[in-house]
Write a protein that holds these residues in place. Structure first.
Motif, PDB file in Angstrom:
ATOM      1  N   ARG A   2       0.834  -1.184   0.000  1.00 17.51           N
ATOM      2  CA  ARG A   2       0.000   0.000   0.000  1.00 17.51           C
ATOM      3  C   ARG A   2       0.880   1.249   0.000  1.00 17.51           C
ATOM      4  O   ARG A   2       1.935   1.277   0.628  1.00 17.51           O
ATOM      5  CB  ARG A   2      -0.898   0.008   1.226  1.00 17.51           C
ATOM      6  CG  ARG A   2      -2.113   0.887   1.057  1.00 17.51           C
ATOM      7  CD  ARG A   2      -3.142   0.570   2.123  1.00 17.51           C
ATOM      8  NE  ARG A   2      -2.526   0.514   3.431  1.00 17.51           N
ATOM      9  CZ  ARG A   2      -2.055   1.579   4.072  1.00 17.51           C
ATOM     10  NH1 ARG A   2      -2.103   2.769   3.512  1.00 17.51           N
ATOM     11  NH2 ARG A   2      -1.521   1.453   5.259  1.00 17.51           N
ATOM     12  N   HIS A 225      -8.848  11.289   3.913  1.00 16.21           N
ATOM     13  CA  HIS A 225      -8.093  10.208   3.274  1.00 16.21           C
ATOM     14  C   HIS A 225      -6.629  10.305   3.667  1.00 16.21           C
ATOM     15  O   HIS A 225      -6.204  11.281   4.287  1.00 16.21           O
ATOM     16  CB  HIS A 225      -8.256  10.242   1.749  1.00 16.21           C
ATOM     17  CG  HIS A 225      -8.102  11.613   1.146  1.00 16.21           C
ATOM     18  ND1 HIS A 225      -6.870  12.202   0.962  1.00 16.21           N
ATOM     19  CD2 HIS A 225      -9.013  12.509   0.705  1.00 16.21           C
ATOM     20  CE1 HIS A 225      -7.046  13.408   0.418  1.00 16.21           C
ATOM     21  NE2 HIS A 225      -8.331  13.627   0.259  1.00 16.21           N
ATOM     22  N   ASP A 280     -20.401   4.458  -1.190  1.00 15.58           N
ATOM     23  CA  ASP A 280     -20.442   3.762  -2.479  1.00 15.58           C
ATOM     24  C   ASP A 280     -21.101   4.594  -3.576  1.00 15.58           C
ATOM     25  O   ASP A 280     -20.983   4.272  -4.757  1.00 15.58           O
ATOM     26  CB  ASP A 280     -21.169   2.420  -2.334  1.00 15.58           C
ATOM     27  CG  ASP A 280     -20.339   1.457  -1.501  1.00 15.58           C
ATOM     28  OD1 ASP A 280     -19.099   1.622  -1.471  1.00 15.58           O
ATOM     29  OD2 ASP A 280     -20.923   0.562  -0.866  1.00 15.58           O
ATOM     30  N   THR A 378      -9.337   4.814  -6.546  1.00 13.73           N
ATOM     31  CA  THR A 378      -9.073   4.140  -5.275  1.00 13.73           C
ATOM     32  C   THR A 378      -8.661   5.193  -4.260  1.00 13.73           C
ATOM     33  O   THR A 378      -7.718   5.952  -4.495  1.00 13.73           O
ATOM     34  CB  THR A 378      -7.949   3.100  -5.444  1.00 13.73           C
ATOM     35  OG1 THR A 378      -8.381   2.158  -6.425  1.00 13.73           O
ATOM     36  CG2 THR A 378      -7.654   2.382  -4.135  1.00 13.73           C
ATOM     37  N   HIS A 380      -7.605   5.892  -0.266  1.00 10.88           N
ATOM     38  CA  HIS A 380      -7.210   5.309   1.013  1.00 10.88           C
ATOM     39  C   HIS A 380      -7.825   6.147   2.116  1.00 10.88           C
ATOM     40  O   HIS A 380      -7.225   7.082   2.621  1.00 10.88           O
ATOM     41  CB  HIS A 380      -5.697   5.229   1.122  1.00 10.88           C
ATOM     42  CG  HIS A 380      -5.110   4.285   0.117  1.00 10.88           C
ATOM     43  ND1 HIS A 380      -4.667   4.699  -1.120  1.00 10.88           N
ATOM     44  CD2 HIS A 380      -4.952   2.938   0.151  1.00 10.88           C
ATOM     45  CE1 HIS A 380      -4.252   3.637  -1.798  1.00 10.88           C
ATOM     46  NE2 HIS A 380      -4.408   2.564  -1.049  1.00 10.88           N
ATOM     47  N   TYR A 382     -11.046   6.431   5.399  1.00  8.28           N
ATOM     48  CA  TYR A 382     -11.362   5.962   6.746  1.00  8.28           C
ATOM     49  C   TYR A 382     -12.857   5.681   6.801  1.00  8.28           C
ATOM     50  O   TYR A 382     -13.635   6.243   6.029  1.00  8.28           O
ATOM     51  CB  TYR A 382     -11.041   7.058   7.781  1.00  8.28           C
ATOM     52  CG  TYR A 382      -9.591   7.443   7.802  1.00  8.28           C
ATOM     53  CD1 TYR A 382      -8.693   6.809   8.666  1.00  8.28           C
ATOM     54  CD2 TYR A 382      -9.110   8.432   6.950  1.00  8.28           C
ATOM     55  CE1 TYR A 382      -7.353   7.169   8.668  1.00  8.28           C
ATOM     56  CE2 TYR A 382      -7.772   8.796   6.949  1.00  8.28           C
ATOM     57  CZ  TYR A 382      -6.895   8.159   7.808  1.00  8.28           C
ATOM     58  OH  TYR A 382      -5.575   8.503   7.815  1.00  8.28           O
ATOM     59  N   GLU A 383     -13.232   4.854   7.746  1.00  6.94           N
ATOM     60  CA  GLU A 383     -14.667   4.698   7.971  1.00  6.94           C
ATOM     61  C   GLU A 383     -15.181   5.998   8.583  1.00  6.94           C
ATOM     62  O   GLU A 383     -14.499   6.632   9.373  1.00  6.94           O
ATOM     63  CB  GLU A 383     -14.937   3.503   8.881  1.00  6.94           C
ATOM     64  CG  GLU A 383     -14.731   2.202   8.138  1.00  6.94           C
ATOM     65  CD  GLU A 383     -15.014   0.973   8.989  1.00  6.94           C
ATOM     66  OE1 GLU A 383     -15.691   1.111  10.029  1.00  6.94           O
ATOM     67  OE2 GLU A 383     -14.525  -0.098   8.612  1.00  6.94           O
ATOM     68  N   ARG A 403     -10.430   3.914  11.818  1.00  4.18           N
ATOM     69  CA  ARG A 403     -10.424   2.662  11.047  1.00  4.18           C
ATOM     70  C   ARG A 403     -10.206   2.978   9.572  1.00  4.18           C
ATOM     71  O   ARG A 403     -11.064   3.563   8.916  1.00  4.18           O
ATOM     72  CB  ARG A 403     -11.742   1.915  11.260  1.00  4.18           C
ATOM     73  CG  ARG A 403     -11.980   1.504  12.711  1.00  4.18           C
ATOM     74  CD  ARG A 403     -13.242   0.658  12.851  1.00  4.18           C
ATOM     75  NE  ARG A 403     -14.460   1.368  12.491  1.00  4.18           N
ATOM     76  CZ  ARG A 403     -15.132   2.189  13.325  1.00  4.18           C
ATOM     77  NH1 ARG A 403     -14.702   2.422  14.547  1.00  4.18           N
ATOM     78  NH2 ARG A 403     -16.246   2.767  12.911  1.00  4.18           N
ATOM     79  N   LYS A 404      -9.022   2.573   9.094  1.00  2.00           N
ATOM     80  CA  LYS A 404      -8.708   2.826   7.684  1.00  2.00           C
ATOM     81  C   LYS A 404      -9.550   1.920   6.793  1.00  2.00           C
ATOM     82  O   LYS A 404      -9.840   0.789   7.146  1.00  2.00           O
ATOM     83  CB  LYS A 404      -7.224   2.542   7.425  1.00  2.00           C
ATOM     84  CG  LYS A 404      -6.318   3.586   8.043  1.00  2.00           C
ATOM     85  CD  LYS A 404      -4.871   3.315   7.727  1.00  2.00           C
ATOM     86  CE  LYS A 404      -4.006   4.398   8.346  1.00  2.00           C
ATOM     87  NZ  LYS A 404      -2.581   4.169   8.120  1.00  2.00           N
ATOM     88  N   ARG A 405      -9.899   2.462   5.644  1.00  2.00           N
ATOM     89  CA  ARG A 405     -10.637   1.638   4.692  1.00  2.00           C
ATOM     90  C   ARG A 405     -10.340   2.112   3.280  1.00  2.00           C
ATOM     91  O   ARG A 405     -10.280   3.314   3.021  1.00  2.00           O
ATOM     92  CB  ARG A 405     -12.132   1.757   4.985  1.00  2.00           C
ATOM     93  CG  ARG A 405     -12.912   0.761   4.192  1.00  2.00           C
ATOM     94  CD  ARG A 405     -14.340   0.666   4.642  1.00  2.00           C
ATOM     95  NE  ARG A 405     -15.161   0.382   3.480  1.00  2.00           N
ATOM     96  CZ  ARG A 405     -16.463   0.485   3.448  1.00  2.00           C
ATOM     97  NH1 ARG A 405     -17.122   0.887   4.523  1.00  2.00           N
ATOM     98  NH2 ARG A 405     -17.128   0.197   2.351  1.00  2.00           N
ATOM     99  N   THR A 406     -10.101   1.170   2.408  1.00  2.00           N
ATOM    100  CA  THR A 406      -9.847   1.514   1.006  1.00  2.00           C
ATOM    101  C   THR A 406     -11.163   1.471   0.245  1.00  2.00           C
ATOM    102  O   THR A 406     -11.886   0.481   0.302  1.00  2.00           O
ATOM    103  CB  THR A 406      -8.838   0.518   0.393  1.00  2.00           C
ATOM    104  OG1 THR A 406      -7.647   0.586   1.150  1.00  2.00           O
ATOM    105  CG2 THR A 406      -8.538   0.868  -1.050  1.00  2.00           C
ATOM    106  N   TYR A 407     -11.452   2.562  -0.416  1.00  2.00           N
ATOM    107  CA  TYR A 407     -12.679   2.647  -1.205  1.00  2.00           C
ATOM    108  C   TYR A 407     -12.310   2.630  -2.687  1.00  2.00           C
ATOM    109  O   TYR A 407     -11.401   3.341  -3.110  1.00  2.00           O
ATOM    110  CB  TYR A 407     -13.401   3.963  -0.924  1.00  2.00           C
ATOM    111  CG  TYR A 407     -13.869   4.134   0.506  1.00  2.00           C
ATOM    112  CD1 TYR A 407     -15.116   3.667   0.906  1.00  2.00           C
ATOM    113  CD2 TYR A 407     -13.064   4.774   1.446  1.00  2.00           C
ATOM    114  CE1 TYR A 407     -15.553   3.827   2.210  1.00  2.00           C
ATOM    115  CE2 TYR A 407     -13.500   4.936   2.755  1.00  2.00           C
ATOM    116  CZ  TYR A 407     -14.748   4.471   3.137  1.00  2.00           C
ATOM    117  OH  TYR A 407     -15.174   4.641   4.421  1.00  2.00           O
TER     118      TYR A 407
END
Ligand SMILES: [Zn+2]
Length: 559
Positions: A2, A225, A280, A378, A380, A382-383, A403-407
């Motif tokens: 990443r 992000h 989304d 893409t 990088h 967070y929730e 909490r990291k999250r990839t969208y």
């Protein structure tokens, strides 16, 4: 692996003499560090606690001038509060004037910072870049690039530094304000051009030096992000499509790849979630209107990059991220200088050719909407937690979790026209109005005046309704109009203004003059006195007529 912002130039390392290289990078690529000698920016000198004042910027530039013969300072404009806005010209050799570049293999690249004077990292990064280039014995980039830098574009805004400005921003301690000395947002002024800064940009940079590329440095708001750098390309679909697709599909992906591989800096196309409650739904860029400087440049057949550095990254990370981004851009320009020059020349040629004998299929797009590009982005991120605001209120509270999250999201950055009208051979304006002529010429457009009366078949736009906005915006009640097109034969008096479309800036001419344009002079009230006359009821015909067929028009150019 990443992407992370793994390694930054170790600006604290000072070695005497020459430029030094950090060879400790994981990728094993050397990266230039600042020279031991030379001035430090305020950000560097304060360990990224503070940002430069106008006096700091000028002192830094004067120091550079003592150390290098390859930098000249020109005046971009004088602000409302009387400050001279510096434009650095850096070249090897230093071109005496733009004519000296005519038969030169170098291209001019223009970096602009601090247009919103609370968004300050471009100011620091562009000064560091000027220094690091000029004091490097190898003088990187200067074989192919003449560099133009306006490090403190909104000088008046910069001097209103206060800890309360941009409170959500992660440093420096104090920053300037968004507006200029006239309370105008300069990044909404590109079409109406009411500020000395934008007028100076057009006259003393765009028209004078004709840079291939403009980079405009900002700081983000809103989205969360990890990427410290975000970017955009010219978005207005009424610009030459080759410029937009080249930047979007070739140049910026390549620049972002360099930024990652060579400079270890993450980046992502600029955007915000369409809906924080449902990520989304996609990632959305800003508007298409050419009032935004980078979109405006696209209408001029030139390249532009919006640089938006991530608001919540600390100041040092933002400055160095911006610095690395600028270097990645110059890396690309150096390697592709001929290609970029050709792109601009070809776009100009296409535009001129179209204007000589416009076809029915040569159109201007209206009712512009946005849709998702075929490629997803893409992020990088967070929730996000969205909770109703205590005590009600229309907007919920949006909180970033740890909490990291990839969208992977659809990217809404493809602007398109839902309706079109034909482009003319020329616009005719039968007004004796020096302000209108000056507005058009201020953009660099060729404007002529009929030397004798002419009877011509033209298309008129008969206004049915003009609605001025209830809310003031940038000192205007912008107009929204409704009307009908009608063909008529009409005598145009001697002195009628003529704007022919066989000129490189004709995409801009159309955007300024089309009656239904969403960012034209009619929107910005330039024609108000003609469309609703004193004592009159209702509204009249818009005093800009479209001539479709090529004609010999006896006319003199205004100059
Ligand atoms: Zn901004």
């Amino acid at each position: 692996m990443r992407l992370t912002f793994r390694r930054l130039p170790a600006f604290a390392v000072l070695l005497a003499g020459f430029l030094v290289f950090d060879v400790s990078s994981a990728a094993g690529r050397p990266q230039a560090l600042p020279p031991a000698s030379g001035p430090k920016t305020t950000a560097e000198a304060t360990a990224y606690a503070a940002t430069s004042t106008y006096a700091d910027v000028m002192a830094f530039i004067r120091e550079l001038q003592k150390l290098s013969p390859l930098i000249r300072v020109e005046t971009l404009c004088t602000t409302a509060e009387g400050r001279a806005v510096p434009l650095l010209v850096i070249g090897k050799p230093l071109p005496q004037d733009p004519l000296a570049l005519r038969a030169d293999k170098r291209i001019a690249v223009y970096l602009q910072a601090n247009i919103h004077a609370g968004e300050v990292e471009g100011k620091e990064a562009s000064l560091m870049l000027a220094r690091n280039i000029l004091l490097d014995p190898k003088l990187p980039y200067l074989d192919r690039i003449v560099l133009l830098i306006a490090p403190i574009f909104n000088a008046d805004g910069n001097e209103k530094m206060n800890a309360d400005n941009r409170r959500g921003q992660n440093g420096p301690e104090k920053a300037g304000v968004r507006h200029n000395g006239q309370n105008l947002d300069l990044n909404r002024d590109a079409m109406k051009q009411e500020s000395p800064e934008i007028q100076g940009l057009v006259r003393n940079v765009l028209v004078r030096w004709d840079p291939i590329l403009l980079v405009d440095c900002h700081t983000t708001d809103g989205s969360f992000h990890e990427e410290p750098v975000t970017y955009s390309w010219p978005l207005c679909p009424d610009g030459d499509p080759a410029i937009i697709t080249y930047m979007r599909d070739r140049m910026l992906p390549a620049v972002a790849a360099t930024l990652d591989k060579k400079y270890h800096t993450m980046s992502v196309p600029y955007g915000d979630p369409r809906d924080f409650r449902d990520m989304d739904k996609g990632w959305q860029t800003f508007g298409h209107q050419p009032r935004f400087v980078t979109n405006y440049i696209g209408l001029r057949n030139r390249l532009a990059i919006l640089d938006e550095n991530y608001n919540y990254a600390d100041f040092r990370t933002r400055v160095l991220g911006c610095y690395n981004f600028l270097e990645s851009i110059l890396d690309y320009c150096e390697l592709h200088a001929d290609e970029l020059a050709r792109l601009a020349v070809d776009a100009d040629q296409r535009t001129i050719q179209r204007g000589l004998a416009p076809r029915e299929t040569d159109t201007f797009g209206l009712d512009i909407d946005v849709r998702a590009l075929p490629e997803k982005v893409t992020i990088h991120g967070y929730e996000i937690e969205v909770t109703p605001r205590e005590g009600g209120g229309p907007f919920p509270e949006i909180k970033r979790t740890d909490r990291k999250r990839t969208y992977v999201l659809p990217y809404f950055a493809d602007f398109y026209a839902k309706r079109t009208v034909r482009l003319p051979y020329a616009y005719l304006i039968p007004l004796f109005d020096d302000d209108i002529a000056a507005k058009l010429r201020g953009h660099g457009l060729a404007v002529e005046k009929l030397t004798e009366a002419a009877t011509l078949e033209v298309e008129a736009f008969r206004l049915k309704d003009v609605k001025a906005a209830e809310r003031l915006y940038q000192g205007h009640r912008t107009n929204q109009v409704k009307g009908e097109y009608a063909v008529e034969k009409r005598e145009f008096p001697r002195g009628t203004l003529v704007v022919r479309m066989a000129q490189p800036l004709s995409n801009l001419a159309a955007y300024l003059l089309e009656p239904e344009s969403d960012d034209g002079l009619l929107v910005w009230n330039a024609f108000d006195r003609y469309i609703a006359r004193e004592w009159g009821r209702g509204v009249e015909t818009y005093p800009v007529y479209k001539l479709y067929t090529a004609q010999n028009l006896p006319a003199d150019r205004l100059d």
